[in-house]
Write a protein that holds these residues in place. Structure first.
Motif, PDB file in Angstrom:
ATOM      1  N   ALA A   1      -3.535  -0.101   7.855  1.00 17.52           N
ATOM      2  CA  ALA A   1      -2.646   0.853   7.187  1.00 17.52           C
ATOM      3  C   ALA A   1      -3.026   2.284   7.533  1.00 17.52           C
ATOM      4  O   ALA A   1      -4.193   2.610   7.737  1.00 17.52           O
ATOM      5  CB  ALA A   1      -2.706   0.654   5.674  1.00 17.52           C
ATOM      6  N   ASN A   2      -2.010   3.156   7.584  1.00 14.77           N
ATOM      7  CA  ASN A   2      -2.279   4.575   7.760  1.00 14.77           C
ATOM      8  C   ASN A   2      -2.386   5.247   6.403  1.00 14.77           C
ATOM      9  O   ASN A   2      -2.402   4.572   5.358  1.00 14.77           O
ATOM     10  CB  ASN A   2      -1.197   5.219   8.641  1.00 14.77           C
ATOM     11  CG  ASN A   2       0.199   5.068   8.046  1.00 14.77           C
ATOM     12  OD1 ASN A   2       0.384   4.921   6.836  1.00 14.77           O
ATOM     13  ND2 ASN A   2       1.197   5.100   8.908  1.00 14.77           N
TER      14      ASN A   2
ATOM     15  N   VAL B   1      -1.651   9.730  -4.014  1.00 14.46           N
ATOM     16  CA  VAL B   1      -3.006   9.820  -3.467  1.00 14.46           C
ATOM     17  C   VAL B   1      -3.026   9.156  -2.089  1.00 14.46           C
ATOM     18  O   VAL B   1      -2.527   8.036  -1.940  1.00 14.46           O
ATOM     19  CB  VAL B   1      -4.017   9.114  -4.398  1.00 14.46           C
ATOM     20  CG1 VAL B   1      -5.420   9.146  -3.791  1.00 14.46           C
ATOM     21  CG2 VAL B   1      -3.999   9.747  -5.776  1.00 14.46           C
ATOM     22  N   PRO B   2      -3.554   9.854  -1.072  1.00 19.67           N
ATOM     23  CA  PRO B   2      -3.631   9.232   0.254  1.00 19.67           C
ATOM     24  C   PRO B   2      -4.297   7.864   0.190  1.00 19.67           C
ATOM     25  O   PRO B   2      -5.266   7.652  -0.540  1.00 19.67           O
ATOM     26  CB  PRO B   2      -4.464  10.225   1.067  1.00 19.67           C
ATOM     27  CG  PRO B   2      -4.226  11.537   0.401  1.00 19.67           C
ATOM     28  CD  PRO B   2      -4.096  11.238  -1.072  1.00 19.67           C
ATOM     29  N   VAL B   3      -3.765   6.948   0.957  1.00 20.91           N
ATOM     30  CA  VAL B   3      -4.249   5.568   0.922  1.00 20.91           C
ATOM     31  C   VAL B   3      -5.659   5.485   1.507  1.00 20.91           C
ATOM     32  O   VAL B   3      -5.971   6.137   2.514  1.00 20.91           O
ATOM     33  CB  VAL B   3      -3.284   4.657   1.711  1.00 20.91           C
ATOM     34  CG1 VAL B   3      -3.883   3.282   1.938  1.00 20.91           C
ATOM     35  CG2 VAL B   3      -1.960   4.551   0.979  1.00 20.91           C
TER      36      VAL B   3
ATOM     37  N   ALA C   1       0.833  -1.209   0.000  1.00 18.84           N
ATOM     38  CA  ALA C   1       0.000   0.000   0.000  1.00 18.84           C
ATOM     39  C   ALA C   1       0.867   1.259   0.000  1.00 18.84           C
ATOM     40  O   ALA C   1       0.504   2.275  -0.613  1.00 18.84           O
ATOM     41  CB  ALA C   1      -0.917  -0.005   1.223  1.00 18.84           C
ATOM     42  N   HIS C   2       2.012   1.206   0.647  1.00 17.43           N
ATOM     43  CA  HIS C   2       2.918   2.360   0.666  1.00 17.43           C
ATOM     44  C   HIS C   2       3.472   2.642  -0.732  1.00 17.43           C
ATOM     45  O   HIS C   2       3.573   3.802  -1.143  1.00 17.43           O
ATOM     46  CB  HIS C   2       4.056   2.091   1.650  1.00 17.43           C
ATOM     47  CG  HIS C   2       5.048   3.209   1.756  1.00 17.43           C
ATOM     48  ND1 HIS C   2       4.714   4.450   2.248  1.00 17.43           N
ATOM     49  CD2 HIS C   2       6.367   3.274   1.407  1.00 17.43           C
ATOM     50  CE1 HIS C   2       5.793   5.236   2.227  1.00 17.43           C
ATOM     51  NE2 HIS C   2       6.796   4.548   1.714  1.00 17.43           N
ATOM     52  N   VAL C   3       3.813   1.589  -1.457  1.00 22.52           N
ATOM     53  CA  VAL C   3       4.292   1.759  -2.838  1.00 22.52           C
ATOM     54  C   VAL C   3       3.193   2.368  -3.692  1.00 22.52           C
ATOM     55  O   VAL C   3       3.444   3.263  -4.527  1.00 22.52           O
ATOM     56  CB  VAL C   3       4.765   0.408  -3.407  1.00 22.52           C
ATOM     57  CG1 VAL C   3       5.034   0.522  -4.901  1.00 22.52           C
ATOM     58  CG2 VAL C   3       6.012  -0.076  -2.680  1.00 22.52           C
ATOM     59  N   GLU C   4       1.973   1.920  -3.483  1.00 18.71           N
ATOM     60  CA  GLU C   4       0.838   2.475  -4.220  1.00 18.71           C
ATOM     61  C   GLU C   4       0.705   3.969  -3.951  1.00 18.71           C
ATOM     62  O   GLU C   4       0.487   4.770  -4.871  1.00 18.71           O
ATOM     63  CB  GLU C   4      -0.442   1.738  -3.812  1.00 18.71           C
ATOM     64  CG  GLU C   4      -1.700   2.225  -4.500  1.00 18.71           C
ATOM     65  CD  GLU C   4      -2.929   1.480  -4.010  1.00 18.71           C
ATOM     66  OE1 GLU C   4      -3.751   2.103  -3.295  1.00 18.71           O
ATOM     67  OE2 GLU C   4      -3.052   0.285  -4.319  1.00 18.71           O
ATOM     68  N   TRP C   5       0.867   4.346  -2.680  1.00 20.93           N
ATOM     69  CA  TRP C   5       0.805   5.771  -2.316  1.00 20.93           C
ATOM     70  C   TRP C   5       1.949   6.550  -2.961  1.00 20.93           C
ATOM     71  O   TRP C   5       1.761   7.648  -3.474  1.00 20.93           O
ATOM     72  CB  TRP C   5       0.870   5.895  -0.792  1.00 20.93           C
ATOM     73  CG  TRP C   5       1.129   7.284  -0.303  1.00 20.93           C
ATOM     74  CD1 TRP C   5       0.226   8.292  -0.171  1.00 20.93           C
ATOM     75  CD2 TRP C   5       2.394   7.833   0.095  1.00 20.93           C
ATOM     76  NE1 TRP C   5       0.840   9.437   0.277  1.00 20.93           N
ATOM     77  CE2 TRP C   5       2.174   9.176   0.446  1.00 20.93           C
ATOM     78  CE3 TRP C   5       3.680   7.310   0.165  1.00 20.93           C
ATOM     79  CZ2 TRP C   5       3.205  10.001   0.881  1.00 20.93           C
ATOM     80  CZ3 TRP C   5       4.703   8.132   0.606  1.00 20.93           C
ATOM     81  CH2 TRP C   5       4.464   9.464   0.959  1.00 20.93           C
TER      82      TRP C   5
END
Length: 685
Positions: free
Chosen positions: A241-242, A231-233, A222-226
């Motif tokens: 996840a934060n 875009v905020p996760v 999810a961090h890589v996606e952010w």
């Protein structure tokens, strides 16, 4: 594996792996387990290589660190030992180390059935020693006890004074040296043990060997996606996840927000708020502690320590009476005793977590705070010059003038690996006279008596306020005369100015003395804000009448901390309860399920089999007890207490032949054991 011990067991008995299958089915069919499927899942692991493209500086620090090299594949670059045909002999066995077609080989006679050759399949560590991992059966990894001394360029045995046969549980091929169960979790990232108790085989796997980025920062999908989208996760998409896609926040800036989100990554998805200090310390403590794991692999980073482990207290054999390290206890239990911990110091105040090295060398490290300038982050510090002969009473630049020599004693483990005590204690040679615990002064002045160094320190600091009563005076006496120190130990447990681990230790020591009156007196500790104390206080309630015990413990079945819930579930074992309200009954079922799952995760531990046997005895399931004791002695034939219990059970059940066969099997493994020989004589064998 040989099943010799099982021939004396009840053929209709419930096998341990059947018990574990029941546990799994119970968890799967419970409403809670079904609900878990519809919850969002945590992010996936992506591997350290993915992280390096954005975090180049941290990656460069990490590369080559003890974390990165905690577990590597064998190659000319990673193997530092000399596999050039040389041999090493120990206690009548010989091992040869060679290389052939790029493979690193160990030929050894220190194995069942005579000489055998193993290929090295893994390398553990880089300095001051390096261990080598071999596969003794498909999937079963064992750490070989002959290791390479990096500093002196020699092969040596980790336990030179032990004379162990290949069927001893402590032998390098036994359960206590099994890499899958005992080591891999802290040498890998995203490790899953995957032990099958039915086949007694491992299908372990990990995201990567070595302690990678995600071992501390959590799975980064999810961090890589952010990072890629900006875009905020969507925090509803990823469990725990934060808004930047991480399960745990570990900012390098110590002035970051005071409270950070830490998420329980276990069954109930509870939100747990931890301070920055606790978040970081507990993340490190997962590996840097002596503890009992609840899971069969790495808990998700960000899981609070006491939701994943039960910490060992200051037990005899692990710690000296004053809390100094004795056995290898891996830092956390020591640090919890310190004033540094109490005042908010974190691991990263002293250590660079990426290089795994201290930030500064020598006394400069301590001088970050302990100096005339002080440190604004810790305003209660005394502003004075400690790095001066007026404080050290040793020549500047000498070993005696080093802060660590006096305040961080060093003990050597694994033959050559010096580890320092992190309780940061003031040397108390005066206590050594009473408790026989060592002290820093005599570590150097080993030709002097305790009295000599105590007098020297008293002459340096004649008006010191640091030589008052100490908890070690009570713990030391309690270890020798438990009943005579009962009231004093109660006083330690109740004294809330002491570190929680000390108070919990006092409670643990009091369990054999518990009575209805003692259980009532210590009931308030069940509400302690410290999980360590709540866990230990639960065992004291064994002394209470059953109705009172259940009333006191029932609220802890829903405690926010898993270690407490499991302890409460243990407290309910064997109770005869006619009725409980639905909510309490649900809490009991969940807590029991967590305890059962934790035992299932340790099915390959002889210790866990002993617990299962104890459950069988408590619930009067002698078939379960016999099978679990049988599993325990199959793994570790030197567990004489398990053999003794099997013999007694068979005898109590009237099966004299089974009792005789069991004692004969036990004596084959332990021929000199006095109790077993006496039992054979009593049975008539």
């Amino acid at each position: 594996m040989a099943k010799q011990t099982r021939t004396v067991l009840n053929r209709a008995a419930l096998k341990p792996h059947h018990l574990f299958l029941f546990i799994i089915v119970f968890l799967w069919l419970s409403p809670f387990a079904q609900a878990k499927d519809i919850l969002p899942k945590p992010p996936e692991y992506v591997g350290s290589e993915t992280c390096t493209s954005c975090h180049a500086e941290a990656a460069e620090d990490w590369k080559g660190s003890h974390h990165a090299l905690a577990w590597t594949t064998p190659s000319d670059e990673t193997v530092v030992g000399l596999f050039d045909g040389r041999s090493f002999s120990h206690q009548g066995t010989t091992s040869w180390f060679s290389k052939e077609d790029g493979r690193f080989l160990i030929d050894t006679s220190d194995v069942k059935g005579g000489q055998r050759q193993y290929e090295v399949v893994g390398v553990a560590g880089i300095e001051p020693l390096q261990q080598y991992i071999v596969e003794t059966e498909p999937g079963r990894l064992q750490s070989f006890d002959v290791v390479w001394d990096v500093e002196q360029n020699r092969w040596f045995h980790l336990y030179p004074d032990q004379e162990l046969t290949a069927d001893d549980g402590l032998h390098w091929s036994g359960p206590y040296k099994n890499w899958n169960a005992r080591c891999a979790e802290c040498h890998a990232t995203g490790f899953e043990k995957n032990y099958d108790p039915k086949t007694e085989m491992y299908q372990s796997r990990q995201v990567e060997i070595g302690v990678g980025c995600e071992a501390c920062h959590g799975p980064a999908q999810a961090h890589v996606e952010w990072a890629e989208t900006g875009v905020p996760v969507d925090v509803t998409k990823w469990a725990g996840a934060n808004d930047i896609g991480l399960l745990i926040n570990l900012p390098s800036d110590d002035s970051a927000e005071a409270e950070l989100r830490g998420y329980l990554a276990g069954t109930q998805q509870r939100l747990s708020r931890l301070s920055h200090t606790e978040t970081q310390i507990q993340q490190c403590a997962g590996c840097h502690s002596r503890r009992e794991p609840f899971e069969g692999g790495n808990p998700l980073p960000g899981t609070p320590f006491h939701d994943a482990y039960r910490l060992s207290n200051l037990r005899e054999g692990l710690y000296q009476p004053d809390g100094q390290i004795e056995d290898e206890v891996y830092v956390y239990g020591s640090f919890l005793q310190s004033k540094m911990y109490a005042n908010g110091v974190t691991c990263s105040n002293c250590h660079n977590p990426h290089t795994a090295e201290v930030k500064l060398e020598g006394n400069a490290l301590c001088g970050q705070c302990h100096s005339p300038a002080g440190n604004p982050d810790f305003p209660t510090l005394a502003l004075k010059d400690y790095d001066d002969p007026s404080h050290t009473f040793h020549v500047e630049g000498s070993k005696g003038a080093e802060c660590k020599s006096c305040h961080m004693i060093e003990r050597t483990y694994m033959g050559v690996d010096g580890r320092r005590d992190h309780s940061f204690r003031i040397p108390r040679p005066d206590l050594s006279l009473q408790t026989q615990a060592p002290n820093a002064c005599n570590d150097c002045h080993d030709d002097k008596t305790y009295g000599w160094v105590a007098d020297a320190v008293a002459s340096w600091y004649p008006n010191s306020t640091k030589r008052g009563p100490h908890f070690s005076q009570i713990l030391a006496k309690g270890r020798n005369d438990l009943r005579g120190q009962g009231e004093a130990l109660v006083g330690l447990a109740e004294y809330d100015a002491l570190p929680a681990i000390v108070r919990a230790t006092a409670l643990d020591m009091l369990v054999p003395l518990t009575t209805p009156a003692l259980a009532a007196r210590l009931e308030p500790l069940l509400s302690s804000p410290e999980p360590l104390i709540r866990v230990a206080a639960i065992s004291i309630q064994r002394g209470a009448p059953e109705t009172e015990r259940s009333a006191r413990l029932v609220g802890l079945l829903g405690d926010p901390v898993k270690a407490v819930r499991i302890a409460a579930a243990r407290g309910f074992l064997g109770m005869r309860i006619a009725y409980m309200p639905d909510k309490m009954n649900q809490d009991l079922n969940i807590a029991m399920g967590e305890w059962q799952a934790s035992l299932a995760a340790k099915a390959d531990f002889p210790e866990a089999q002993l617990v299962l046997a104890g459950i069988g005895l408590t619930t009067r399931r002698m078939d379960v007890a016999l099978n679990a004791f049988g599993e325990a002695v199959e793994m570790d034939p030197q567990l004489t207490q398990a053999w003794v219990m099997m013999i007694r059970i068979h005898d109590a059940l009237g099966d004299r032949q089974a009792a005789l066969e069991t004692v004969q099997n036990a004596l084959e493994k332990n021929p000199d054991d006095v109790q077993l020989n006496l039992m054979r004589a009593d049975i008539g064998g």
